[in-house]
Each structure stands twice: as structure tokens, then as C-alpha cells.
Scaffold this active site. Structure first.
Site, PDB file in Angstrom:
ATOM      1  N   CYS A   1      -4.159   2.345  -2.844  1.00 45.84           N
ATOM      2  CA  CYS A   1      -4.796   3.042  -3.950  1.00 45.84           C
ATOM      3  C   CYS A   1      -4.932   2.129  -5.173  1.00 45.84           C
ATOM      4  CB  CYS A   1      -3.975   4.280  -4.317  1.00 45.84           C
ATOM      5  SG  CYS A   1      -4.644   5.194  -5.720  1.00 45.84           S
TER       6      CYS A   1
ATOM      7  N   GLU B   1     -24.511  17.331  -2.162  1.00 46.67           N
ATOM      8  CA  GLU B   1     -23.357  17.934  -2.823  1.00 46.67           C
ATOM      9  C   GLU B   1     -23.099  19.350  -2.297  1.00 46.67           C
ATOM     10  OE1 GLU B   1     -21.119  16.727  -5.142  1.00 46.67           O
ATOM     11  OE2 GLU B   1     -22.011  14.816  -4.591  1.00 46.67           O
TER      12      GLU B   1
ATOM     13  N   CYS C   1      -0.733   5.332  -0.360  1.00 43.60           N
ATOM     14  CA  CYS C   1      -0.509   4.928  -1.744  1.00 43.60           C
ATOM     15  C   CYS C   1      -0.651   3.422  -1.965  1.00 43.60           C
ATOM     16  CB  CYS C   1       0.868   5.402  -2.204  1.00 43.60           C
ATOM     17  SG  CYS C   1       1.014   7.209  -2.318  1.00 43.60           S
TER      18      CYS C   1
ATOM     19  N   CYS D   1       0.099   5.616 -10.964  1.00 41.99           N
ATOM     20  CA  CYS D   1       0.315   6.951 -10.426  1.00 41.99           C
ATOM     21  C   CYS D   1       1.758   7.412 -10.634  1.00 41.99           C
ATOM     22  CB  CYS D   1      -0.028   6.993  -8.948  1.00 41.99           C
ATOM     23  SG  CYS D   1       0.130   8.643  -8.235  1.00 41.99           S
TER      24      CYS D   1
ATOM     25  N   CYS E   1      -6.223   9.094  -1.008  1.00 38.38           N
ATOM     26  CA  CYS E   1      -5.300  10.058  -1.614  1.00 38.38           C
ATOM     27  C   CYS E   1      -5.398  11.378  -0.858  1.00 38.38           C
ATOM     28  CB  CYS E   1      -5.633  10.239  -3.091  1.00 38.38           C
ATOM     29  SG  CYS E   1      -4.349  11.106  -4.025  1.00 38.38           S
TER      30      CYS E   1
END
Length: 354
Positions: free
Chosen positions: A217, A51, A214, A223, A207
Site C-alpha cells: 500500500c 460507475e 498492507c 496508515c 486494501c
């Protein structure tokens, strides 16, 4: 095209909350990323390391560093026991070196105050050096299945688009509101791992900031930004970084197989790394080296881009037969350079010219 009123976009929130997590988890299990090395573990040390490395750094770049770092520091106690110079050397080239310094400090806190074991709750993890709210939530979700929301840059983009959240995220209360929405979207049950990974994967692969895919997705039907036909305008953040330009001259002083290096201050750019002596002008460099016997040879200019400014560096190499009696630095054999934390542009310069 104007942004919609924020209040109207929130009216659709209940429908989104009911379906978003289910769609995202199913998509991640079928189409998400599953072969990254930090996905094959629930060890908080390894998840935490990934991370931190992935903050503002591409996955492709992190992969090699991650494996090498673990070989050198296989657990949190090994990292805590290492010197900061060793840690910075292993980090050299990844940039944003405050991450490495915080990594080292955090490891020492985990060793000294937590018996070498990471806390299991996000509220405790966020108290550790260098661990922000989103990183703490990711560790808690992946390793301990805690229902905790992440909200890094990619996730902000995903959620503001799905919700058509047009409020300015440069305003703290608007970011707090988005945090609240992110928490309300969390799944129930045991899906925190794939949900959290799904948010990361969606932001990184589908995205995208420009030209989002799109049609691929899982939140396509939910959305609101896609329905408006303007996903690229989200997220809204009006405060922009003001970039500047800095110019300095580097003294590359060489004696036989050694180079003269100084350690940079503990704060500021490249804090704590070893570097060539730096001067504000060529005249200042010439004045500092006037007593040296040796020709000054300009080397190719380095143009280095940092977060807030563009840095132009002019290396000037001088080879000397006798070492001057200088203080404030040290002669380092070229063979030892891999063991030191050096800025990436300097490591490349010295490797090419030694």
C-alpha cells in the site's frame, strides 16, 4: 483489541493530508489499473455507465456487459430513446435492476432537460435520477477535473483505515464527518483523475476487506490502522441487514415453442422484468391450474440470494396442447426471450429446458 478514541486519530490528520494524495497519485500511475475500457475516455456517458454498472458488481462481470450495452446504446440519446424493455433486456443478468430503470430515466432527463449533454459539476450531476454523491463526484473528477470527493464502500474502507476513524458510520453525522475528511484530502492541481482512480484501485486490489496487502500500500507509512495492527476492524458500522427467507412456486406454462410470462410490478424485486407466474404455495399453484390438461412436472429448485433475503423458487412445468384463455400475461416464443428483460435465474432455467 479496542478501537482508539476517534478524537486522537484526528490529531494525525494534518500529516496525512500533506502526504496522502501525493503518494496515492504516484502509486496509481505506476501500479494502478490503466486498461479498463472506461479509463480510455473522458466521455461522461461512458464514465457514468461504468460507475452505475460497477455498483455492487465485480469488474470482471461488468466488462462484457459494458461493451455490449454500448453497442446497443452508443450514446445517451440512443439510451433515452430506447424502450425500458430493451434496456432491461440488455441489463438482464447484472442484477439490482433499479440501476437500469434509473439509467433509463436519467438518460431521458439529460436528453430533455440538458440538451443531451451531461452537466459538468457534481452538484448538478447529483440531481439526476440514480446518481448519488459519490458517483456524481467520480464523473466530475474523471471527465471535468473537478475537485470532488468520492466515498463509496471501498473508499470508506481505505480512508477509515488510513485515519483510524473508529466512529460508527451507521450514524449519519459520522458519515458526514468522513465526507469532510475525504474533501480535505483532495489533491491540488491537475491530479484529480489519477487520485480518484487510485482510491478505487487501492480499495479494489490492495486494501481488501479481509487480508489487506498492507506492505504493497502506498499509504503504508501513514496508515494508523496498520500501525495498530488491526486494519480489518475498520470501517465500523453497527447496523446490519436483517436477512429473511422467502419461498414461492413458479408456474412454467408451455405451449409448443412459447412460454406464458407476466410482467412484474413497477416496484419491488425484479421490478418491471418478465417472469413466470408466482404463487405462495404449491396448493395455490394447483388451484390456479386445475382446469388445465397436462401433467405438472416439478423442476429443480432454485435458490437465489438477494440483498435482504434468500429466495427459494420451485418451478413446476406444465405443457398444454391448447392455450388457456388467460389474461394478465402473454405468450412469448422462446426465440424472443433474448429481447426481453428476464431475471438471470429464469433466463438460465428457460434456456436449459426449452
Amino acid at each position: 483489541m479496542p478501537l482508539p478514541d476517534t478524537d486522537s486519530s484526528v490529531l494525525e490528520f494534518e500529516t496525512t493530508r500533506a502526504e496522502f494524495a501525493t503518494r496515492l497519485v504516484a502509486w496509481q500511475r505506476q501500479h494502478g489499473r490503466h486498461r479498463l475500457p472506461w479509463q480510455q475516455t473522458r466521455d461522461p456517458y461512458r464514465v457514468w455507465l461504468s460507475e452505475i454498472m460497477l455498483q455492487q458488481t465485480q469488474v470482471s462481470t461488468v466488462l462484457g456487459y459494458y461493451d455490449r450495452f454500448l453497442q446497443r446504446f452508443p450514446d445517451v440519446v440512443a439510451l433515452a430513446n430506447a424502450s425500458l424493455d430493451d434496456v432491461l433486456a440488455a441489463w438482464s443478468g447484472l442484477g439490482y435492476y433499479s440501476r437500469a430503470r434509473n439509467l433509463h430515466r436519467c438518460a431521458q432527463v439529460v436528453r430533455d432537460q440538458h440538451g443531451g449533454r451531461f452537466p459538468q459539476r457534481a452538484v448538478e450531476l447529483v440531481e439526476l435520477p440514480g446518481i448519488g454523491r459519490s458517483t456524481a463526484a467520480a464523473i466530475a473528477a474523471f471527465c471535468f477535473d473537478e475537485r470532488a470527493a468520492i466515498l463509496d464502500g471501498n473508499v470508506k474502507r481505505v480512508l477509515t483505515r488510513v485515519l483510524a476513524y473508529g466512529a460508527d458510520l451507521a450514524v449519519p453525522r459520522h458519515e458526514r464527518e468522513l465526507w469532510s475528511m475525504a474533501e480535505q484530502l483532495l489533491p491540488d492541481g491537475d491530479d484529480m483523475g489519477p487520485y480518484t482512480q487510485g482510491l478505487m484501485d487501492l480499495g479494489a486490489t490492495v486494501c481488501l476487506a479481509r487480508s489487506p496487502s498492507c506492505l504493497l500500500c502506498p499509504a503504508h507509512a501513514l496508515c494508523q490502522a496498520r500501525a495498530q495492527g488491526q486494519p480489518e476492524v475498520y470501517p465500523v458500522k453497527t447496523r446490519k441487514l436483517k436477512r429473511s427467507r422467502r419461498e414461492n412456486w413458479w408456474l412454467w406454462l408451455q405451449h409448443e415453442d412459447s412460454v406464458w410470462l407476466t410482467q412484474r410490478p413497477a416496484t419491488g424485486v425484479w421490478a418491471g422484468l418478465y417472469s413466470l407466474p408466482e404463487y405462495p404455495s404449491l396448493a395455490a399453484l394447483h388451484e390456479a391450474t386445475a382446469a388445465l390438461e397436462g401433467a405438472a412436472t416439478p423442476r429443480p429448485t432454485i435458490e437465489h440470494t438477494l440483498t435482504h433475503f434468500d429466495w427459494v423458487l420451485h418451478p413446476v412445468q406444465i405443457r398444454v396442447a391448447q392455450r388457456p384463455g388467460w389474461e394478465g400475461g402473454q405468450w412469448v416464443p422462446y426465440a424472443r426471450l433474448p429481447d426481453l428483460g428476464l431475471p438471470a435465474p429464469l433466463r438460465k432455467l428457460l434456456a436449459a429446458g426449452c
